[in-house]
Scaffold this motif. Structure first.
Motif, mmCIF file in Angstrom:
data_model
loop_
_atom_site.group_PDB
_atom_site.id
_atom_site.type_symbol
_atom_site.label_atom_id
_atom_site.label_comp_id
_atom_site.label_asym_id
_atom_site.label_seq_id
_atom_site.Cartn_x
_atom_site.Cartn_y
_atom_site.Cartn_z
ATOM 1 N N GLN A 108 0.824 -1.210 0.000
ATOM 2 C CA GLN A 108 0.000 0.000 0.000
ATOM 3 C C GLN A 108 0.858 1.261 0.000
ATOM 4 O O GLN A 108 0.546 2.245 -0.672
ATOM 5 C CB GLN A 108 -0.928 0.002 1.216
ATOM 6 C CG GLN A 108 -1.911 1.174 1.240
ATOM 7 C CD GLN A 108 -2.804 1.160 2.470
ATOM 8 O OE1 GLN A 108 -2.780 0.192 3.248
ATOM 9 N NE2 GLN A 108 -3.590 2.203 2.641
ATOM 10 N N ALA A 109 1.958 1.229 0.766
ATOM 11 C CA ALA A 109 2.839 2.398 0.811
ATOM 12 C C ALA A 109 3.460 2.667 -0.554
ATOM 13 O O ALA A 109 3.544 3.813 -1.003
ATOM 14 C CB ALA A 109 3.926 2.189 1.856
ATOM 15 N N LEU A 110 3.909 1.615 -1.233
ATOM 16 C CA LEU A 110 4.522 1.788 -2.550
ATOM 17 C C LEU A 110 3.491 2.283 -3.560
ATOM 18 O O LEU A 110 3.788 3.143 -4.401
ATOM 19 C CB LEU A 110 5.130 0.469 -3.020
ATOM 20 C CG LEU A 110 5.963 0.536 -4.310
ATOM 21 C CD1 LEU A 110 7.120 1.517 -4.149
ATOM 22 C CD2 LEU A 110 6.476 -0.852 -4.666
ATOM 23 N N ALA A 111 2.284 1.776 -3.448
ATOM 24 C CA ALA A 111 1.216 2.233 -4.346
ATOM 25 C C ALA A 111 0.889 3.698 -4.103
ATOM 26 O O ALA A 111 0.665 4.462 -5.058
ATOM 27 C CB ALA A 111 -0.033 1.374 -4.148
ATOM 28 N N ALA A 112 0.885 4.103 -2.836
ATOM 29 C CA ALA A 112 0.604 5.502 -2.513
ATOM 30 C C ALA A 112 1.692 6.409 -3.062
ATOM 31 O O ALA A 112 1.414 7.496 -3.599
ATOM 32 C CB ALA A 112 0.479 5.679 -0.996
ATOM 33 N N ALA A 113 2.957 5.990 -2.943
ATOM 34 C CA ALA A 113 4.063 6.786 -3.480
ATOM 35 C C ALA A 113 3.956 6.906 -4.992
ATOM 36 O O ALA A 113 4.154 7.989 -5.560
ATOM 37 C CB ALA A 113 5.395 6.149 -3.097
ATOM 38 N N THR A 114 3.638 5.806 -5.654
ATOM 39 C CA THR A 114 3.527 5.820 -7.111
ATOM 40 C C THR A 114 2.378 6.703 -7.569
ATOM 41 O O THR A 114 2.524 7.508 -8.500
ATOM 42 C CB THR A 114 3.322 4.390 -7.633
ATOM 43 O OG1 THR A 114 4.427 3.578 -7.224
ATOM 44 C CG2 THR A 114 3.205 4.375 -9.147
ATOM 45 N N THR A 115 1.245 6.580 -6.904
ATOM 46 C CA THR A 115 0.073 7.387 -7.270
ATOM 47 C C THR A 115 0.350 8.864 -7.076
ATOM 48 O O THR A 115 0.049 9.696 -7.950
ATOM 49 C CB THR A 115 -1.142 6.969 -6.424
ATOM 50 O OG1 THR A 115 -1.458 5.603 -6.698
ATOM 51 C CG2 THR A 115 -2.348 7.843 -6.737
ATOM 52 N N HIS A 116 0.933 9.221 -5.934
ATOM 53 C CA HIS A 116 1.215 10.628 -5.660
ATOM 54 C C HIS A 116 2.220 11.189 -6.658
ATOM 55 O O HIS A 116 2.052 12.311 -7.155
ATOM 56 C CB HIS A 116 1.746 10.782 -4.237
ATOM 57 C CG HIS A 116 1.910 12.205 -3.817
ATOM 58 N ND1 HIS A 116 0.926 12.905 -3.154
ATOM 59 C CD2 HIS A 116 2.933 13.078 -3.994
ATOM 60 C CE1 HIS A 116 1.342 14.134 -2.934
ATOM 61 N NE2 HIS A 116 2.556 14.262 -3.430
ATOM 62 N N ARG A 117 3.252 10.428 -6.969
ATOM 63 C CA ARG A 117 4.262 10.896 -7.931
ATOM 64 C C ARG A 117 3.642 11.122 -9.307
ATOM 65 O O ARG A 117 3.898 12.140 -9.972
ATOM 66 C CB ARG A 117 5.403 9.896 -8.019
ATOM 67 C CG ARG A 117 6.537 10.370 -8.935
ATOM 68 C CD ARG A 117 7.680 9.384 -8.955
ATOM 69 N NE ARG A 117 7.264 8.076 -9.453
ATOM 70 C CZ ARG A 117 7.215 6.973 -8.700
ATOM 71 N NH1 ARG A 117 7.550 7.011 -7.417
ATOM 72 N NH2 ARG A 117 6.827 5.836 -9.228
#
Length: 245
Positions: free
Chosen positions: A213-222
């Protein structure tokens, strides 16, 4: 993983939760604290980064912070104790919009927290209630640096352009006495730090149930930053005094 956990991890490499470098933060505090013995209040203080920096620099200063996050306040208490400024810091666990103090403050801060009050002018109205005569407000909020896409507006809200933002603040009875517009480097550094810290944590903890979930959040925000609002978004900090009243 909730929003608070994501924010804590994301800001590990950029503790000021705004696109401002250390020199900008220092200069803003210098303009907001001209004497050095002021009483200051941060509405939506998070981990207390602004307050701790001010207290560390000014040994006669007294500070209070308000936030709804108990874990953020616990972090502020720990940092203040480590730096030896905890006896001059009071923290309140409550909604900043509902906070009522028994005394006024020489400087009221709210940087990157206008959403908690319903917008820029509503935040200034809240700050005004706590301000001592002749006091100052340090406020930070976004603006549109150029025409945004409809997707950017949907994502970040109905911001104004810079001239309109200034006109609204002045019409509300405030006089700007100092200001800072975040540079492109500050904006980019903040976003890279935000997404990079979150992605690094996820990659360093592959077996943690929250890593995906953390990696997905970083990718989405970027992706949102690069593709939707990077070229349109700006960030403004103002030191304000009441024009009258």
């Amino acid at each position: 993983m909730n929003r608070e956990q994501i924010s804590r991890l994301a800001h590990a490499d950029h503790p000021i939760a705004a696109p401002l470098d250390d020199d900008s933060v220092r200069r803003l505090l210098e303009h907001g604290i001209p004497r050095g013995d002021e009483r200051i209040l941060d509405l939506g203080c998070g981990g207390g980064e602004w307050l701790v920096r001010a207290l560390t620099t000014h040994p006669q200063l007294r500070a209070e912070g308000v936030d709804v996050s108990e874990s953020a306040l616990a972090h502020a208490r720990k940092t203040a104790r480590t730096l030896g400024v905890h006896e001059r810091l009071v923290l309140h666990h409550e909604d900043a919009a509902d906070f009522a103090a028994s005394h006024a403050f020489d400087l009221v801060l709210s940087v990157g927290a206008t959403h908690a009050f319903g917008g820029l002018l509503a935040t200034l109205t809240a700050a005004r209630k706590h301000l001592a005569p002749g006091g100052r407000v340090l406020i930070g909020d976004g603006f549109w640096a150029r025409e945004p896409s409809s997707e950017a507006v949907d994502m970040l809200g109905n911001l104004s352009d810079l001239p309109t933002t200034m006109d609204r603040v002045i019409a509300d009875g405030w006089t700007p006495v100092h200001g800072h517009i975040s540079t492109r480097r500050e904006l980019d550094d903040y976003e890279w730090a935000w997404t990079g810290a979150l992605a690094s944590w996820a990659l360093d903890h592959p077996n943690d149930p929250d890593s995906t979930q953390a990696l997905a959040a970083a990718t989405t925000h970027r992706d949102q930053w690069l593709r939707v609002y990077r070229d349109a978004f700006g960030f403004l900090c103002l030191i304000l005094r009441r024009t009258s009243g």
